[in-house]
Design an enzyme around this catalytic site. Structure first.
Site, PDB file in Angstrom:
ATOM      1  N   GLU A   3       0.852  -0.849   0.508  1.00 26.76           N
ATOM      2  CA  GLU A   3       0.097   0.276   0.100  1.00 26.76           C
ATOM      3  C   GLU A   3       0.865   1.171   0.099  1.00 26.76           C
ATOM      4  O   GLU A   3       0.337   2.421  -0.224  1.00 26.76           O
ATOM      5  CB  GLU A   3      -1.283  -0.108   1.469  1.00 26.76           C
ATOM      6  CG  GLU A   3      -1.579  -0.978   0.961  1.00 26.76           C
ATOM      7  CD  GLU A   3      -2.445  -1.314   0.301  1.00 26.76           C
ATOM      8  OE1 GLU A   3      -3.123  -0.358  -0.673  1.00 26.76           O
ATOM      9  OE2 GLU A   3      -3.078  -2.179  -0.150  1.00 26.76           O
ATOM     10  N   ASP A  52       3.129  -4.475  -5.284  1.00 25.24           N
ATOM     11  CA  ASP A  52       3.955  -6.026  -4.967  1.00 25.24           C
ATOM     12  C   ASP A  52       5.491  -6.255  -4.769  1.00 25.24           C
ATOM     13  O   ASP A  52       5.656  -6.453  -3.700  1.00 25.24           O
ATOM     14  CB  ASP A  52       2.938  -6.879  -5.881  1.00 25.24           C
ATOM     15  CG  ASP A  52       1.376  -7.242  -5.660  1.00 25.24           C
ATOM     16  OD1 ASP A  52       1.301  -6.982  -4.782  1.00 25.24           O
ATOM     17  OD2 ASP A  52       0.567  -7.796  -6.689  1.00 25.24           O
TER      18      ASP A  52
END
Length: 725
Positions: A575, A638
């Site tokens: 995030e 990711d």
């Protein structure tokens, strides 16, 4: 609180939910994804505040152990190195070596045993947690409704319980039949001609009826402290514009046609009229499909920011009375409007015109009846099931109590999230996770400071943005205030599920439009505390980590520190990395779309983004090829998440093998073929197995930990390993 349960895929609300509000799919429940997709503009309603479903309560978990390889592992020389590892990641193969396919090595035993619930489209880490939390919260809600538990001291919670009573009372809903929707259906059937549609369009919008176009108030991307008016298109009946090129598309549309005819007949419409409406609806949907953006095109957030003066905007319309529509909806016009889909606006007169009126009217009616069906009798619910079943592969409908809780959680998710957090989320877990967040932020700052391809000027701006980032853990201390004007009419006073939901819809639309000339409320949480999810919002520069995701395999005090870094650690890093992906990197620390890069640095950044796109593009998965551009922002996140979590774990002397294994574990997923196909068409995330394998292939530590050789399936040439953050 939601506005309408119909999610228009191309609407700004869906854009914010799916792309601008970069939500990680490891946290993002596949049931929710499919719920949104299969209910595109057919079985969902316009969303101002997207519907959410609760997910998970705290449970004790055993420590995560290293994955044992079989006595007779697959020999390395029998495999070939490939992006994503060797073998078919959709087929379990117990005994697979992590050197050949990390995902299969970790998850094959689970994959062989796992069963997809008959009323679901998938099972996996997030789905399993969701089942637990939903089971607990459903029981709690039933106990509140039956008076077995006192109501929690949460303002407006009694309204959620009252709506739940209506939702679960299927006997009353069966007795009511189509009566609750008769008046609204009559409004739509009563539209006489195109002039009449023009005259009534604003009233239809204000009363929650979907139109081919949409208005939504949301923060201005270039001035995130102020709200702006956004103009967008409706979504298509199929999941994405690309879906219409699929050979199976006509079969799916035929299912929808029959379903719509059957629903309209249940509502009292003659078979002749019902057939005409359905046929015309498909005609109009075909027109929309040719004139709205695809999911791949929408993956670029900045392409959705196309401001223009309100006068120039109105000048684009020659058929639809936009002046009257704006007056009847917004009232006072802003000086500027932001267009999310310029192609749709350019072709607006070919879409909405006198010649297309019959098709448009059919579309309005079909959209309405499919959207309302879930709020009516069991017969309506069952009749509305075939299309979503064909899209997602769900074997059967959920039970009434599951549907009732899901419905109420969609309307009152914020309140239910606060209740969940107060009841099931521990202070120790919050303290520990907050400590993990701080360590990742410190490590991220160090990585930025020591970055070898950024100039000093860009580094300073990046670090300034990182230090300004706010991380919200658990659940909000206070509710946003969205529920204060809501009143639920109980059954004893003639209230119905549809009627109350419609009243909430009307109030939510009114509230959203009223924000136009008000400052942005930057304290609103991106999602419920009861959601197994996480998110970064570039317009607020904040990360949300709901309480529900903070349990195994993502996080547990009883599993190893390394496993926690491979789980929630990578999620936190993911995030934060969204602040610096190809979309987030274009927003400054205040949440404004503003270039803070030097030209040289940004050119290098785009080269690395292109390399990440290329790394995934064309990988074969489930009979199709991955679109690198569509999923690149999530892949950047990711990659950044795993990289920073690894560095923190190394600094603590943790077992990196456990980290890699648990990172693969959080991605485990088993889904129906239909669901996989649908998700691939619209989702901005890579398929779960590839999120585990390809990102691991980019980490030099992976090769050291597992002693991966060039002859192994997980080998990726060092020159092809991507590093960005």
């Amino acid at each position: 609180m939601k506005s309408k349960s119909k999610i228009l895929i191309s609407s700004i609300a869906a854009i914010i939910a799916a792309s601008l509000l970069a939500v990680a799919n490891n946290e993002n429940n596949n049931q929710d994804v499919l719920a949104a997709i299969t209910k595109s503009s057919v079985v969902n309603k316009r969303v101002v505040k997207p519907r959410r479903q609760a997910k998970a309560y705290a449970v004790k978990n055993k420590p995560v152990k290293n994955v044992k390889t079989a006595k007779k592992p697959v020999k390395a020389e029998q495999t070939k190195a490939a992006r994503g590892g060797s073998g078919d990641v959709l087929k379990p193969k117990v005994g697979t070596r992590p050197q050949d396919n990390l995902y299969l090595a970790v998850n094959s035993k689970w994959m062989k045993k796992a069963k997809i619930p008959a009323d679901a489209v998938s099972t996996g880490s997030t789905d399993e947690i969701s089942l637990k939390v939903n089971r607990q919260l459903r029981q709690d809600m039933a106990d509140f409704a039956d008076g077995k538990k006192p109501l929690p001291n949460i303002p407006n919670f009694d309204k959620a319980v009252e709506l739940y009573k209506l939702a679960r009372d299927i006997d009353k809903r069966n007795n009511d039949g189509a009566a609750p929707i008769k008046a609204d259906l009559a409004k739509l059937e009563g539209i006489k001609d195109f002039a009449d549609f023009n005259a009534k369009a604003a009233d239809l919008y204000n009363n929650g009826m979907d139109l081919p176009l949409d208005l939504t108030v949301s923060p201005d991307m270039k001035n995130a402290q102020k709200n702006a008016l956004y103009f967008s298109s409706a979504g298509t009946f199929l999941p994405d514009t690309s879906s219409y090129k699929d050979p199976n598309s006509q079969k799916l549309l035929a299912v929808l046609k029959k379903q719509s005819i059957d629903l309209l007949k249940l509502a009292g419409v003659s078979e002749t009229d019902a057939t005409t409406y359905a046929e015309n609806a498909l005609k109009f949907d075909g027109i929309l499909a040719k004139n709205v953006k695809s999911a791949e095109q929408n993956a670029d957030v900045t392409s959705q920011y196309n401001p223009m003066s309100i006068q120039n905007f109105k000048a684009k319309f020659t058929n639809f009375d936009i002046q009257q529509f704006l007056k009847g909806t917004v009232g006072k016009e802003p000086d500027q409007i932001i267009v999310t889909d310029p192609k749709f606006l350019t072709n607006i007169n070919q879409v909405i015109n006198q010649d297309n009126f019959a098709a448009l009217k059919g579309w309005l009616i079909v959209d309405f009846i499919n959207g309302a069906a879930g709020e009516l009798s069991q017969k309506f619910i069952e009749t509305a099931f075939p299309f979503s079943q064909a899209i997602g592969g769900q074997a059967k409908l959920p039970s009434t109590d599951k549907q009732a809780f899901s419905f109420v959680n969609g309307d009152f998710g914020e309140l239910i999230g606060i209740y969940y957090g107060q009841t099931y989320f521990g202070a120790d877990a919050k303290k520990d996770v907050t400590n993990m967040v701080n360590k990742i932020l410190q490590t991220y700052e160090s990585r930025l400071q020591n970055n070898t391809w950024l100039s000093k000027a860009t580094k300073e701006k990046a670090i300034d943005k990182l230090k300004s980032l706010v991380v919200k853990v658990g659940y909000p201390d206070e509710q946003s205030g969205s529920y204060k004007n809501i009143q639920i009419t109980p059954a004893s006073q003639g209230g119905t599920l549809y009627g109350n939901d419609q009243a909430m819809t009307i109030e939510s639309i009114k509230e959203n439009l009223a924000q136009l000339f008000k400052p942005v409320n930057r304290n609103i949480w991106a999602m419920s505390g009861a959601e197994v999810n996480a998110a970064y919002n570039p317009q607020v520069n904040d990360v949300t980590l709901p309480a529900a995701i903070l349990q195994a395999p993502f996080y547990s005090k009883t599993q190893s520190r390394a496993a926690n870094w491979g789980g929630i650690g990578t999620v936190i890093g993911h995030e934060i990395s969204h602040a610096f992906d190809n979309n987030g990197a274009q927003f400054d620390k205040y949440g404004n779309l503003h270039n803070w890069w030097t030209q040289k640095d940004y050119t290098e950044f785009k080269k690395r983004i292109k390399a990440e796109d290329k790394l995934f593009n064309g990988i074969k998965y489930a009979g199709t090829k991955i679109k690198g551009k569509q999923i690149v922002s999530e892949n950047v996140a990711d990659l950044g998440g795993l990289t920073v979590a690894l560095q923190v774990a190394k600094s603590e002397g943790d077992n990196l093998r456990e980290l890699f294994e648990n990172n693969a574990r959080i991605w485990r997923l088993k889904a129906t073929p239909q669901a996989i196909k649908t998700i691939l068409a619209v989702d901005v995330h890579a398929p779960n197995p590839l999120r585990a394998n390809v990102q691991a292939q980019c980490q030099d530590d992976f090769y050291k930990v597992f002693k991966v050789k060039s002859s192994d399936g997980m080998w990726l040439d060092p020159k092809k390993r991507i590093q960005i953050w």
